[in-house]
Structures are given as structure tokens and as C-alpha cells.
Design an enzyme around this catalytic site. Sequence first.
Site, PDB file in Angstrom:
ATOM      1  CD  GLU A   1      53.169 101.447  67.861  1.00  0.00           C
ATOM      2  OE1 GLU A   1      52.116 101.516  68.507  1.00  0.00           O
ATOM      3  OE2 GLU A   1      54.021 102.352  67.888  1.00  0.00           O
TER       4      GLU A   1
ATOM      5  CE1 TYR B   1      50.250  97.219  62.703  1.00  0.00           C
ATOM      6  CE2 TYR B   1      51.593  98.024  64.532  1.00  0.00           C
ATOM      7  CZ  TYR B   1      51.488  97.399  63.306  1.00  0.00           C
ATOM      8  OH  TYR B   1      52.621  96.925  62.696  1.00  0.00           O
TER       9      TYR B   1
ATOM     10  CB  SER C   1      55.071  95.934  65.262  1.00  0.00           C
ATOM     11  OG  SER C   1      55.108  97.286  65.643  1.00  0.00           O
TER      12      SER C   1
END
Length: 334
Positions: free
Chosen positions: A131, A153, A129
Amino acid sequence: MKKKKALITGITGQDGSYLTEYLLDKGYEVHGLVRRAAIEDPAHRMSRIYHLLDRLNLHSGLIENYASMYNVVARVKPDEFYHLAAQSFVAESFEDAFSTLHINIFGTLNALSALKELTSDCRFYFAGSSEMFGKAKKSPQNEKTPFYPRSPYGISKVAGFDLTRNYREAYGMFAVTGILFNHESPRRGFEFVTRKITSHAAKIKLGLAKTLTLGNLDARRDWGHSYEYIQQMYAMLQLEEPEDMVIATGETHSVREFCELAFSELGLNWEDYVHVDEKFRRPSEVELLVGDASCAREKLGWKPKIRFKDLVREMVLADYERLKKELSIERGII
Ligand code: G4F
């Protein structure tokens, strides 16, 4: 010729459902690992793949449980494994960091370990991701940009990335991470900001809601279409050599711009309806993401066709039509 077998975790989600359709069209035998609860309530929990159920092989189990993973891999012996399942909502990862880290890290480790023991020739895709870049030191971000995750996460995805690379380097497995930037569609979960906006704009237009409350309107994301992104997952597993890759559009837009466009598609002025509440802000935010996908462009021929404006339009119109139909059924019109 023998059909190729794909095993997908997260098959009931947005990406899993599009990937399933795509692989079935390519003649794959598709298997999915799903929670028992989903099998007990398919109409709700498997709504995105409900139309495909008679063409699929579903196995119940938990990704975070090694025995579940081992058993399903032993039964299926897949040629390709797409590990998409995760606790994927960033805000929730602050609320319950323990579950997020447990599910996401052990889910990935269990998959890699079971494959290594049982069928190490299987090609493995890990859903990384953007992220992972978090508070990125440079823009746009590519495969060489250092990670600086800003949430449990993001941290769990960096761990999954490292595990995947380690299994590739240590055991010679074809194991890769797709570093996908945000990707959306009418199948997106309602908790993510894009779908929250499009579903509320549609409700407001139909008189079913009065306002929409959001957090940080200044956050910027590189938003693409899920259906195009899952095709790159597949393409990554068809390469001669395993390689981690960024998939992104290279464009960045703010949450505010998303609101403006979504509401204006329905003839509404977003400023009349959108409120900000601090409770939707994150303890540590990722302010700006924009990807440099030149590696995927060169090696996969990646070129996004669906632009930001078209994505917003597709999502908001889909929500509007869905709610209009539900209303008509409720009122006995159809
Ligand atoms: O839609 P979001 O929740 O997505 P986020 O956090 O960027 O993560 C998504 O994309 C990642 C890829 O980069 C995936 F790995 C991940 O699993 C997930 O799919 O939030 C987008 C932005 C954030 O900056 C958030 O603070 O929107 C901001 N935002 C503002 N108000 C809000 C809200 N987000 C949500 N969900 N709800 C709000 O009310």
C-alpha cells in the site's frame, strides 16, 4: 544451547499465528504482546493461536503506549522482534484516520525506541506494505519504486518504513522492513476482500446467504499465501546485513477474477450473486499492484510455491467445510 527469544506484536492475527507456529517449530521461545481484552476472551479473540497457548508467553499491553512496550521489551529481552500489529484495514483508515495513524506510527516508534534503550542488538522486522506504493508510477514495483500512498493506512506504513530505516542508519540497529504485497489464507480476517468473497460464496452454496455486495471489482492485487510470506520475514532477520525487501508473487489479478474462481470452485456462476455498491468504494483507490521480488529471490531464495488458483481454492474450500460443520452441529447431525 540457549533458546532464541522472539517477541511478536500482532500475534493473534493471520501472519502472527503462522509465524508463531513456524518459530516454535524452530525451537524459539515465543512471546506475544496482546491487548487485555484478548486475554479475557481467548476462545474468540485468540482463536488463531488457541491451540498454541500452552507453548506461548503472552504479555498484555498496548503497542501505542510506550510504557507497555518498554515493560515487555525489558521483561523479554528478545533476540528478534516482529512488529506485525497495526490497524491494517485500509477502508477503516479512511473512517478513522486519527486512530490508524496514532496506533501504526506510535506502535512502530515505541518498539524501536524501547529496543534502542534496552537491547539494541535485537533484530527488528517491520511489517511494511505494498500500500506504500499506492498510485505507483511504474509496474512492477520494487525496492526502488517511489512511494505514493493513497490512504491514511498507506501513509502510516511509509512513516513506519522511514522510522525503521532511520533507527538502522542512526543507531546501527538491525532493523528492516518487509514490503509485503497482499497475502491471504483461510485465517484471513473476514473484512478483507478475499475472505469476504470466499466466506460468502460458501454461505451461498449452503443456502445461508443469497448475495454478495462488493465495491471496486477492477482493482488488481498481487495475492500470495501468508504462510509462505511469514517465512520470508524470518529469513530477512537471518541475513548478514539488514536490507528492506519486497515480497510478492509477480502476478496480478482483479477482484472480479477472484470472484469468478471462488464461485466456480463451488460450481456457482459469480454473476448470479455478486452486486456492486458504491459504499464499498474507497475515497482514493489503489488500482494496480504487482511486485518485483527479484531482490528477495536472489538474497533469500524466495520463490512462491502456492499459486493464485491454489490459494483461492484452499480458502473457499476451508470456508465451505467450516460452515458445513457448523451447520451439522447446529442441526444435531454431529
Ligand atoms: O482486501 P482488501 O481490503 O486489501 P488491501 O486494501 O489491498 O490491503 C491489504 O493488503 C495490504 C498489502 O498491500 C496490507 F498492507 C493491508 O493491511 C491489507 O492486508 O482490498 C483489496 C481490493 C481493494 O482495491 C478494494 O477496494 O479489493 C477492493 N474491494 C472491492 N470490494 C474490496 C471490496 N475490499 C474490501 N475489503 N471489501 C469489499 O467489499
